[in-house]
Design an enzyme around this catalytic site. Structure first.
Site, PDB file in Angstrom:
ATOM      1  N   GLU A 260      35.793  28.549  34.142  1.00 20.99           N
ATOM      2  CA  GLU A 260      36.200  29.823  34.750  1.00 20.99           C
ATOM      3  C   GLU A 260      36.299  29.557  36.237  1.00 20.99           C
ATOM      4  O   GLU A 260      35.290  29.394  36.917  1.00 20.99           O
ATOM      5  CB  GLU A 260      35.187  30.914  34.405  1.00 20.99           C
ATOM      6  N   CYS A 294      35.726  36.306  41.791  1.00 15.65           N
ATOM      7  CA  CYS A 294      37.012  35.712  41.426  1.00 15.65           C
ATOM      8  C   CYS A 294      38.022  36.759  40.990  1.00 15.65           C
ATOM      9  O   CYS A 294      39.219  36.473  40.921  1.00 15.65           O
ATOM     10  CB  CYS A 294      36.817  34.666  40.340  1.00 15.65           C
TER      11      CYS A 294
END
Length: 500
Positions: A260, A294
């Protein structure tokens, strides 16, 4: 260990934590000190893993893996449920650790610990649901007369490399799901949050996690690289930057990976949206954790007919945000991870202004605390549009055509998550199909996540899905059993004629 860490964090003393290797806390490596970005003093100290400790952790993890795998899913679930309760019981102390080490406001830190508790509970539920299949082999001529079954077996040794921006919850995801799957786990903690990482591991141990199920090490990229390359490791889960993710993949070789990585999240506000409501959501989620997420709101594309109203409302909400001491309950925006990160926000805002954008708010910093920054109408090639800011800055741009703005969103090399404000189902389905992202949030900004639904990206945002159910897929291997000549389906190709 948990009580010692939390007690130390209540005062002004440095919180000392240690590696957890082979069932014991301790270490002999050089100190790794964390300077609190708001307090500007050392707040925690760990011991960097030595080569001998890395070898011992790897050897023990491999040796323990078969033992951990024999623990029944119900027993794993009971331990994870106890951890969920303990996270809630120690909510305030754990939140204070986050605030000290990362400058994250207490209100956001408490929310992260609430998510830790929920994540452990979800991991427990998923442990109870691990299953297999009876395969329909008799549906093909070659399978007649046979039976085939599968089940999900633990992968063995998992390596969890966690980031600084949500060190407690993302550790809960990685370690909780790995244990739910029946693995033993090596944890490489972020150097910016050693005490928080130790506290989460200690909390699990206090909740009944077998010591054989976890090893905890501290250090920088060289430690992570050594662990990634180790032959004892079967699967790696990493959250962090795209550049580091590429390094993890190179070091890991042919191992199973769940990555990720970074993001440059876009949110679209269509002409049928309520500009004030959309502006409020984007402002509240664009600067939470100082934009260090993010999926934080970075690029907002607003239909030109609403652009002025949206900017006015957005600026008004940003003006209400309280910036300051993360240990103050009133604070909305605390510090970034360090002064270098805050300076990046300042320099990129200055660059955008030089390219014709208007910096409506912010563009300044006090140490590691970056003022919430609004950049209006930067050009497409500005850094605030092209790259991942990962900071307290939101760029707002007008658009005229829906198809064109979808292309603008897709111009980023990242593809983690996007937001869309509209009530038009055609636009919703079109965006869901065309946007190159792992997830789309409708009538919300990009910065929204439910910990029990799949989360992950495409392109340079990585692959794999980090939620307990989907992580368990990565943390397990499908094992097949074929019973040759034994069939639960029946063996005849047709009914015998005498039966007619």
């Amino acid at each position: 260990m948990l009580q010692e860490v939390l007690k130390a964090s209540d005062g002004t003393d440095v919180v000392d934590v240690f590696p957890f290797v082979a069932g014991a806390w301790g270490g002999v490596g050089p100190p790794l000190e964390r300077t609190g970005p708001y307090l500007r003093r050392t707040v925690s100290r760990a011991l960097t893993a030595t080569a001998e400790e890395i070898d011992r952790a790897l050897t023990r993890a491999r040796a323990y893996a078969p033992e951990v795998a024999t623990l029944a899913p119900a027993a794993r679930a009971d331990i994870l449920e106890a951890a969920s309760r303990n996270a809630t019981a120690h909510r305030d102390g754990l939140a204070r650790l986050l605030a000290l080490e990362l400058g994250k406001p207490l209100k956001d830190s408490r929310t992260e610990i609430d998510r830790v508790a929920a994540t452990f509970a979800v991991c427990a539920a998923e442990a109870r649901r691990i299953d297999g299949e009876l395969l329909p082999v008799a549906g093909w001529p070659t399978g007649i007369g046979h039976t085939a079954l599968t089940y999900r077996a633990p992968a063995g040794v998992a390596l969890a490399i966690t980031p600084f921006n949500a060190p407690a919850n993302l550790l809960a995801h990685k370690l909780g799901a790995s244990f739910a799957a029946g693995n033993t786990t090596l944890v490489k903690a972020p150097p910016q949050a050693p005490a928080t990482s130790a506290a989460v591991v200690a909390l699990l141990l206090d909740s009944g996690l077998p010591p054989q199920a976890v090893q905890l090490l501290y250090g920088y990229g060289d430690i992570g690289a050594a662990l990634c390359a180790a032959e004892q490791v079967d699967v790696i889960s990493f959250t962090g930057s795209a550049a580091t993710g590429n390094a993890v993949a190179r070091a890991a070789g042919a191992k199973r990976l769940a990555l990720e990585l970074g993001g440059n999240a876009a949110t679209i506000v269509c002409e049928d949206a309520d500009p004030a409501q959309a502006a409020t959501v984007c402002a509240r989620t664009g600067y939470s954790n100082s934009g260090q997420s993010c999926i934080s709101v970075q690029r907002v594309y607003v239909h030109r007919s609403l652009y002025g109203d949206f900017l006015d409302a957005f600026t008004a909400v940003v003006d209400t945000l309280v910036v300051g001491d993360p240990l103050d309950d009133a604070t909305d925006v605390g510090s970034m991870v360090d002064e270098g990160a805050a300076e990046r926000v300042v320099q990129w805002a200055k660059e955008a202004a030089g390219l014709g954008a208007k910096v409506l708010r912010g563009g300044t910093r006090d140490g590691a605390t970056a003022a919430p920054t609004i950049v209006a109408d930067p050009p497409p090639h500005a850094s605030v549009v092209v790259h991942e800011v990962f900071g307290a800055l939101v760029a707002v741009m007008p658009y005229d055509d829906f198809d064109t703005v979808l292309d603008q969103c897709n111009s980023s090399r990242y593809g983690l998550q996007a937001g869309l404000f509209t009530h038009d189902i055609t636009r919703i389905l079109t965006a869901w199909r065309r946007l190159e992202v792992g997830g789309l949030i409708v009538n919300g900004s990009s910065n929204f996540r439910l910990d029990h639904v799949p989360f992950g990206g495409v392109k340079d945002s990585g692959f794999g899905r980090e939620a307990p159910r989907w992580l368990i897929d990565d943390y397990t291997v499908v094992k097949t059993l074929v019973l040759r000549g034994l069939s639960v389906w029946g063996e005849n190709r047709e009914l015998p004629k005498e039966a007619l």
